[in-house]
Structure formats: C-alpha cells, structure tokens
Design a protein around this motif. Sequence first.
Motif, mmCIF file in Angstrom:
data_model
loop_
_atom_site.group_PDB
_atom_site.id
_atom_site.type_symbol
_atom_site.label_atom_id
_atom_site.label_comp_id
_atom_site.label_asym_id
_atom_site.label_seq_id
_atom_site.Cartn_x
_atom_site.Cartn_y
_atom_site.Cartn_z
ATOM 1 N N GLY A 23 0.802 -1.215 0.000
ATOM 2 C CA GLY A 23 0.000 0.000 0.000
ATOM 3 C C GLY A 23 0.837 1.268 0.000
ATOM 4 O O GLY A 23 0.436 2.282 0.566
ATOM 5 N N ILE A 24 2.014 1.179 -0.619
ATOM 6 C CA ILE A 24 2.898 2.340 -0.709
ATOM 7 C C ILE A 24 3.174 2.634 -2.185
ATOM 8 O O ILE A 24 2.864 1.830 -3.051
ATOM 9 C CB ILE A 24 4.223 2.110 0.050
ATOM 10 N N SER A 25 3.770 3.786 -2.437
ATOM 11 C CA SER A 25 4.070 4.152 -3.819
ATOM 12 C C SER A 25 5.245 3.334 -4.348
ATOM 13 O O SER A 25 6.033 2.774 -3.579
ATOM 14 C CB SER A 25 4.407 5.639 -3.923
ATOM 15 N N ARG A 26 5.347 3.292 -5.648
ATOM 16 C CA ARG A 26 6.458 2.611 -6.314
ATOM 17 C C ARG A 26 7.793 3.209 -5.864
ATOM 18 O O ARG A 26 8.743 2.492 -5.544
ATOM 19 C CB ARG A 26 6.263 2.761 -7.828
ATOM 20 N N ALA A 27 7.845 4.546 -5.812
ATOM 21 C CA ALA A 27 9.072 5.233 -5.396
ATOM 22 C C ALA A 27 9.440 4.873 -3.957
ATOM 23 O O ALA A 27 10.617 4.644 -3.647
ATOM 24 C CB ALA A 27 8.906 6.741 -5.538
ATOM 25 N N ALA A 28 8.449 4.794 -3.082
ATOM 26 C CA ALA A 28 8.708 4.414 -1.688
ATOM 27 C C ALA A 28 9.226 2.981 -1.620
ATOM 28 O O ALA A 28 10.113 2.669 -0.819
ATOM 29 C CB ALA A 28 7.446 4.567 -0.853
ATOM 30 N N TYR A 30 11.027 1.448 -3.894
ATOM 31 C CA TYR A 30 12.435 1.467 -4.300
ATOM 32 C C TYR A 30 13.317 2.082 -3.214
ATOM 33 O O TYR A 30 14.445 1.641 -3.009
ATOM 34 C CB TYR A 30 12.610 2.201 -5.627
ATOM 35 N N ARG A 31 12.816 3.083 -2.500
ATOM 36 C CA ARG A 31 13.590 3.669 -1.399
ATOM 37 C C ARG A 31 13.826 2.636 -0.294
ATOM 38 O O ARG A 31 14.926 2.518 0.237
ATOM 39 C CB ARG A 31 12.884 4.902 -0.821
ATOM 40 N N LEU A 32 12.767 1.887 0.065
ATOM 41 C CA LEU A 32 12.909 0.853 1.091
ATOM 42 C C LEU A 32 13.864 -0.246 0.640
ATOM 43 O O LEU A 32 14.654 -0.761 1.439
ATOM 44 C CB LEU A 32 11.545 0.250 1.418
ATOM 45 N N ALA A 33 13.803 -0.599 -0.638
ATOM 46 C CA ALA A 33 14.705 -1.619 -1.175
ATOM 47 C C ALA A 33 16.146 -1.128 -1.121
ATOM 48 O O ALA A 33 17.054 -1.866 -0.717
ATOM 49 C CB ALA A 33 14.304 -1.972 -2.599
ATOM 50 N N LYS A 34 16.358 0.116 -1.496
ATOM 51 C CA LYS A 34 17.717 0.679 -1.512
ATOM 52 C C LYS A 34 18.296 0.786 -0.099
ATOM 53 O O LYS A 34 19.478 0.520 0.119
ATOM 54 C CB LYS A 34 17.711 2.052 -2.183
ATOM 55 N N SER A 35 17.451 1.134 0.868
ATOM 56 C CA SER A 35 17.922 1.292 2.248
ATOM 57 C C SER A 35 18.130 -0.052 2.950
ATOM 58 O O SER A 35 18.741 -0.105 4.008
ATOM 59 C CB SER A 35 16.924 2.127 3.047
ATOM 60 N N GLY A 36 17.589 -1.124 2.361
ATOM 61 C CA GLY A 36 17.723 -2.439 2.970
ATOM 62 C C GLY A 36 16.563 -2.802 3.882
ATOM 63 O O GLY A 36 16.528 -3.894 4.443
ATOM 64 N N ASP A 37 15.613 -1.888 4.051
ATOM 65 C CA ASP A 37 14.448 -2.174 4.885
ATOM 66 C C ASP A 37 13.517 -3.188 4.238
ATOM 67 O O ASP A 37 12.694 -3.803 4.918
ATOM 68 C CB ASP A 37 13.675 -0.887 5.196
ATOM 69 N N LEU A 38 13.636 -3.336 2.939
ATOM 70 C CA LEU A 38 12.863 -4.318 2.189
ATOM 71 C C LEU A 38 13.874 -5.268 1.555
ATOM 72 O O LEU A 38 14.610 -4.873 0.646
ATOM 73 C CB LEU A 38 12.043 -3.596 1.113
ATOM 74 N N PRO A 39 13.985 -6.495 2.052
ATOM 75 C CA PRO A 39 14.996 -7.441 1.544
ATOM 76 C C PRO A 39 14.803 -7.748 0.055
ATOM 77 O O PRO A 39 13.688 -8.044 -0.378
ATOM 78 C CB PRO A 39 14.786 -8.693 2.387
ATOM 79 N N THR A 40 15.879 -7.642 -0.698
ATOM 80 C CA THR A 40 15.818 -7.840 -2.144
ATOM 81 C C THR A 40 16.884 -8.815 -2.616
ATOM 82 O O THR A 40 17.839 -9.109 -1.899
ATOM 83 C CB THR A 40 16.019 -6.504 -2.887
ATOM 84 N N ARG A 41 16.691 -9.258 -3.836
ATOM 85 C CA ARG A 41 17.678 -10.064 -4.552
ATOM 86 C C ARG A 41 17.784 -9.475 -5.951
ATOM 87 O O ARG A 41 16.790 -9.016 -6.514
ATOM 88 C CB ARG A 41 17.245 -11.531 -4.667
ATOM 89 N N ARG A 42 18.984 -9.514 -6.511
ATOM 90 C CA ARG A 42 19.202 -9.043 -7.875
ATOM 91 C C ARG A 42 19.329 -10.229 -8.809
ATOM 92 O O ARG A 42 20.066 -11.167 -8.527
ATOM 93 C CB ARG A 42 20.465 -8.203 -7.966
#
Length: 60
Positions: A23-28, A30-42
């Motif tokens: 329920g957040i914006s696309r930009a938010a 990506y910000r969470l992903a970049k900060s590490g608050d949202l775990p990601t894989r490349r």
Amino acid sequence: MKDDLFDSLPLLLSVPQAAKILGISRAAGYRLAKSGDLPTRRLGGRVYVVTESLRELGAA
C-alpha cells in the motif's frame, strides 16, 4: 486470510508489485529496497523483493 495472499505469490516480486501489496508508492518501494528495509535479490540486473519478507513485515 492474509496468508492466502502470500501463498499464491511467487517467491520473488518486482518492487512495484511489492509496493502495491504494502500500500505504498512505487518510489517508496524502491527507497525501502535501496535502504535495505525491504529485503531484495538481484537477478539479471533487476531488483526483486523476497515475498517471505513481505509476510514477515505484515506480521510485525
């Protein structure tokens, strides 16, 4: 009921898909992903959110 949503999702989601679920914006997202608050894989230069991490965020 919320678990049913996660059970039907793939293991990895695009950042925009994850943002929509949260329920957040696309930009938010990506910000969470970049900060590490949202775990990601490349994979292949793309960034994906680990679906299990969304389940854990929802439980918190």
